[in-house]
Motif scaffolding. Structure first.
Motif, PDB file in Angstrom:
ATOM      1  N   LEU A  97       0.509  -1.032   0.228  1.00  0.00           N
ATOM      2  CA  LEU A  97      -0.151   0.345  -0.126  1.00  0.00           C
ATOM      3  C   LEU A  97       0.552   1.246  -0.052  1.00  0.00           C
ATOM      4  N   LEU A  98       0.425   2.243  -0.687  1.00  0.00           N
ATOM      5  CA  LEU A  98       0.574   3.431  -0.762  1.00  0.00           C
ATOM      6  C   LEU A  98      -0.611   4.192  -0.625  1.00  0.00           C
ATOM      7  N   ASN A  99      -0.262   5.348   0.607  1.00  0.00           N
ATOM      8  CA  ASN A  99      -0.586   6.413   0.503  1.00  0.00           C
ATOM      9  C   ASN A  99      -0.481   7.950   0.642  1.00  0.00           C
ATOM     10  N   ARG A 100      -1.057   8.877  -0.144  1.00  0.00           N
ATOM     11  CA  ARG A 100      -0.834   9.973   0.175  1.00  0.00           C
ATOM     12  C   ARG A 100      -0.767  10.731   1.713  1.00  0.00           C
ATOM     13  N   ALA A 101      -0.034  11.782   2.268  1.00  0.00           N
ATOM     14  CA  ALA A 101       0.329  12.620   2.817  1.00  0.00           C
ATOM     15  C   ALA A 101      -1.568  12.588   3.264  1.00  0.00           C
ATOM     16  N   ALA A 102      -0.817  12.837   4.782  1.00  0.00           N
ATOM     17  CA  ALA A 102      -2.715  13.134   6.217  1.00  0.00           C
ATOM     18  C   ALA A 102      -3.258  14.539   4.795  1.00  0.00           C
ATOM     19  N   VAL A 111       4.155   8.951  -6.180  1.00  0.00           N
ATOM     20  CA  VAL A 111       2.997   7.441  -5.733  1.00  0.00           C
ATOM     21  C   VAL A 111       3.038   6.897  -6.956  1.00  0.00           C
ATOM     22  N   ARG A 112       2.502   7.930  -8.213  1.00  0.00           N
ATOM     23  CA  ARG A 112       2.634   6.883  -9.936  1.00  0.00           C
ATOM     24  C   ARG A 112       3.902   6.314  -9.922  1.00  0.00           C
ATOM     25  N   SER A 113       5.014   6.626  -9.496  1.00  0.00           N
ATOM     26  CA  SER A 113       6.133   6.533  -9.625  1.00  0.00           C
ATOM     27  C   SER A 113       6.469   5.479  -9.138  1.00  0.00           C
ATOM     28  N   ILE A 114       6.683   5.086  -7.720  1.00  0.00           N
ATOM     29  CA  ILE A 114       6.429   3.816  -6.817  1.00  0.00           C
ATOM     30  C   ILE A 114       5.886   2.310  -7.538  1.00  0.00           C
ATOM     31  N   VAL A 115       4.720   2.890  -7.328  1.00  0.00           N
ATOM     32  CA  VAL A 115       3.727   2.128  -7.364  1.00  0.00           C
ATOM     33  C   VAL A 115       4.127   1.235  -9.253  1.00  0.00           C
ATOM     34  N   ALA A 116       4.456   2.326 -10.067  1.00  0.00           N
ATOM     35  CA  ALA A 116       4.887   1.580 -11.089  1.00  0.00           C
ATOM     36  C   ALA A 116       6.284   0.744 -10.904  1.00  0.00           C
ATOM     37  N   ASP A 117       7.209   0.785 -10.347  1.00  0.00           N
ATOM     38  CA  ASP A 117       8.409   0.143  -9.631  1.00  0.00           C
ATOM     39  C   ASP A 117       7.847  -0.700  -8.662  1.00  0.00           C
ATOM     40  N   THR A 118       7.427  -1.310  -8.324  1.00  0.00           N
ATOM     41  CA  THR A 118       7.262  -1.990  -7.112  1.00  0.00           C
ATOM     42  C   THR A 118       6.284  -3.084  -7.523  1.00  0.00           C
ATOM     43  N   PRO A 119       6.295  -4.048  -6.758  1.00  0.00           N
ATOM     44  CA  PRO A 119       5.110  -5.799  -7.170  1.00  0.00           C
ATOM     45  C   PRO A 119       4.596  -5.416  -6.066  1.00  0.00           C
ATOM     46  N   GLY A 120       3.461  -5.868  -6.608  1.00  0.00           N
ATOM     47  CA  GLY A 120       2.390  -5.456  -6.187  1.00  0.00           C
ATOM     48  C   GLY A 120       1.393  -4.293  -5.611  1.00  0.00           C
ATOM     49  N   ALA A 158      -5.086  11.239  -9.466  1.00  0.00           N
ATOM     50  CA  ALA A 158      -6.050  11.825  -9.932  1.00  0.00           C
ATOM     51  C   ALA A 158      -6.117  11.422 -10.789  1.00  0.00           C
ATOM     52  N   PHE A 159      -7.146  11.377 -11.865  1.00  0.00           N
ATOM     53  CA  PHE A 159      -6.773  10.653 -13.486  1.00  0.00           C
ATOM     54  C   PHE A 159      -5.607  11.528 -14.209  1.00  0.00           C
ATOM     55  N   SER A 160      -5.338  12.594 -14.038  1.00  0.00           N
ATOM     56  CA  SER A 160      -4.237  13.269 -14.584  1.00  0.00           C
ATOM     57  C   SER A 160      -3.157  12.974 -14.452  1.00  0.00           C
ATOM     58  N   TYR A 161      -2.794  12.513 -13.239  1.00  0.00           N
ATOM     59  CA  TYR A 161      -1.329  11.364 -13.231  1.00  0.00           C
ATOM     60  C   TYR A 161      -1.405   9.624 -14.063  1.00  0.00           C
ATOM     61  N   VAL A 162      -2.528  10.012 -14.747  1.00  0.00           N
ATOM     62  CA  VAL A 162      -2.382   7.850 -14.798  1.00  0.00           C
ATOM     63  C   VAL A 162      -1.194   8.131 -16.173  1.00  0.00           C
ATOM     64  N   THR A 163      -0.497   7.200 -16.613  1.00  0.00           N
ATOM     65  CA  THR A 163       0.224   6.992 -17.808  1.00  0.00           C
ATOM     66  C   THR A 163       0.098   5.589 -17.742  1.00  0.00           C
ATOM     67  N   LYS A 164       0.913   5.346 -18.647  1.00  0.00           N
ATOM     68  CA  LYS A 164       0.981   4.125 -20.050  1.00  0.00           C
ATOM     69  C   LYS A 164       2.072   2.400 -18.251  1.00  0.00           C
ATOM     70  N   ASP A 165       2.751   3.339 -17.517  1.00  0.00           N
ATOM     71  CA  ASP A 165       3.873   2.708 -16.819  1.00  0.00           C
ATOM     72  C   ASP A 165       2.649   2.344 -15.773  1.00  0.00           C
ATOM     73  N   ILE A 166       1.670   2.351 -15.512  1.00  0.00           N
ATOM     74  CA  ILE A 166       0.863   1.655 -14.716  1.00  0.00           C
ATOM     75  C   ILE A 166      -0.078   1.354 -14.910  1.00  0.00           C
ATOM     76  N   ASN A 167      -1.162   0.338 -14.172  1.00  0.00           N
ATOM     77  CA  ASN A 167      -2.675   0.849 -14.670  1.00  0.00           C
ATOM     78  C   ASN A 167      -3.774   1.763 -13.461  1.00  0.00           C
ATOM     79  N   THR A 168      -4.923   1.516 -14.579  1.00  0.00           N
ATOM     80  CA  THR A 168      -6.441   1.624 -12.768  1.00  0.00           C
ATOM     81  C   THR A 168      -7.087   0.294 -13.223  1.00  0.00           C
ATOM     82  N   LEU A 169      -7.716   0.035 -12.051  1.00  0.00           N
ATOM     83  CA  LEU A 169      -8.688  -0.660 -12.040  1.00  0.00           C
ATOM     84  C   LEU A 169     -10.182  -0.356 -11.794  1.00  0.00           C
ATOM     85  N   SER A 170     -10.749  -1.010 -12.371  1.00  0.00           N
ATOM     86  CA  SER A 170     -12.845  -0.787 -12.433  1.00  0.00           C
ATOM     87  C   SER A 170     -12.949  -0.897 -11.295  1.00  0.00           C
TER      88      SER A 170
END
Length: 284
Positions: free
Chosen positions: A148-153, A183-192, A198-210
């Motif tokens: 899990l990765l969270n944004r700051a409080a 957050v996007r960079s860490i998710v892209a590089d970290t298995p699991g 925000a939609f505006s930060y979604v790039t091809k190196d990550i997946n979204t979930l429906s």
């Protein structure tokens, strides 16, 4: 001759300094601080505004919605960018602030590409962030521990996600990041890995979930079929004046609303078929 030259230089310096002082007095430089979800839009719009208005500067910084709201309330900055209504943030007196809604942003779960899951129920998404599901194989995915990765409080993105996914509960303790881009960079590089952005930060190196078969798209946000979204607010302490007023008018102009907003993954407020109040109730 030397005395005349020195006198000339002194006179020029006085004129330049006087002009500079007048430029400062006119408020030709302002600062906007806060939401990292809104930051790319404000930065892009400010660059276009500055290109059309040489010598006028918009300083844009992140730091999270909480920072934006607290700093604009104290008068430390001219504009406080926020994914939250001021009424939602403790310690903020919303009656002192003026709300300028410039866009809407959808927020989506993002995952590392190797998890083997593309759709999730809202209930299971909630269980992941509450620590009740810990491996992707429990959801039919690969045998990978969920990271899990969270944004700051102080993040408005986090507050919006927790409001609509966790029913206002707080996610379990996990690594936190101030920046949506990080957050996007860490998710892209970290298995699991899983987080949200925000939609505006979604790039091809990550997946979204429906979620429950509903895709995270602008169209689904406009009808509230996708419920994880928020207004993008630019707050001022009282009514804006001078350069602050002009820049906010530019943010709401057809040039920004019809062109820049869509290109960057935001949604114009005018395209929303629903409207929410600060408590999340549909009022339209």
């Amino acid at each position: 001759m030397k005395k005349k030259m020195l006198l000339f230089i002194s006179l020029v310096s006085v004129v330049l300094f006087s002009g500079c002082a007048k430029w400062i007095d006119r408020g030709e430089s302002i600062t906007a601080v806060g939401s990292s979800a809104l930051q790319p839009l404000v930065e892009t719009a400010s660059e276009e505004f500055q290109s059309q208005n040489p010598g006028r500067f918009i300083n844009v910084q992140g730091g999270g919605s909480g920072t934006g709201l607290s700093q604009v309330q104290s008068g430390a900055v001219d504009i406080g960018n926020s994914d939250l209504f001021a009424e939602e943030k403790s310690g903020i007196d919303a009656s002192k602030l003026v709300d300028h809604r410039v866009a809407v942003v959808g927020i989506t779960p993002i995952v590392n590409k190797g998890i083997g899951v593309s759709d999730i129920s809202m209930e299971n998404l909630r269980k992941i962030f509450l620590g009740e599901i810990t491996n992707w194989k429990e959801l039919g995915g690969n045998d990978l521990k969920i990271i899990l990765l969270n944004r700051a409080a102080g993040s408005g993105t986090r507050a919006t996600f927790e409001k609509w996914v966790l029913d206002g509960k707080t996610a379990i303790q996990a690594q936190e990041q101030d920046s949506s881009g990080m957050v996007r960079s860490i998710v892209a590089d970290t298995p699991g890995a899983i987080s949200y952005t925000a939609f505006s930060y979604v790039t091809k190196d990550i997946n979204t979930l429906s979620i429950d078969g509903v895709q995270p798209t602008d169209k689904n946000v406009t009808t509230n079929k996708w419920i994880i979204w928020s207004y993008e607010h630019m707050y001022t302490l009282g009514e804006p004046k001078d350069l602050t007023r002009e820049f906010l008018e530019f943010m709401l102009s057809d040039e920004v609303q019809n062109n820049i907003i869509g290109q960057l993954g935001y949604i114009p407020v005018s395209k929303m078929q629903v409207e929410r109040d600060w408590q999340g109730n549909l009022i339209k």
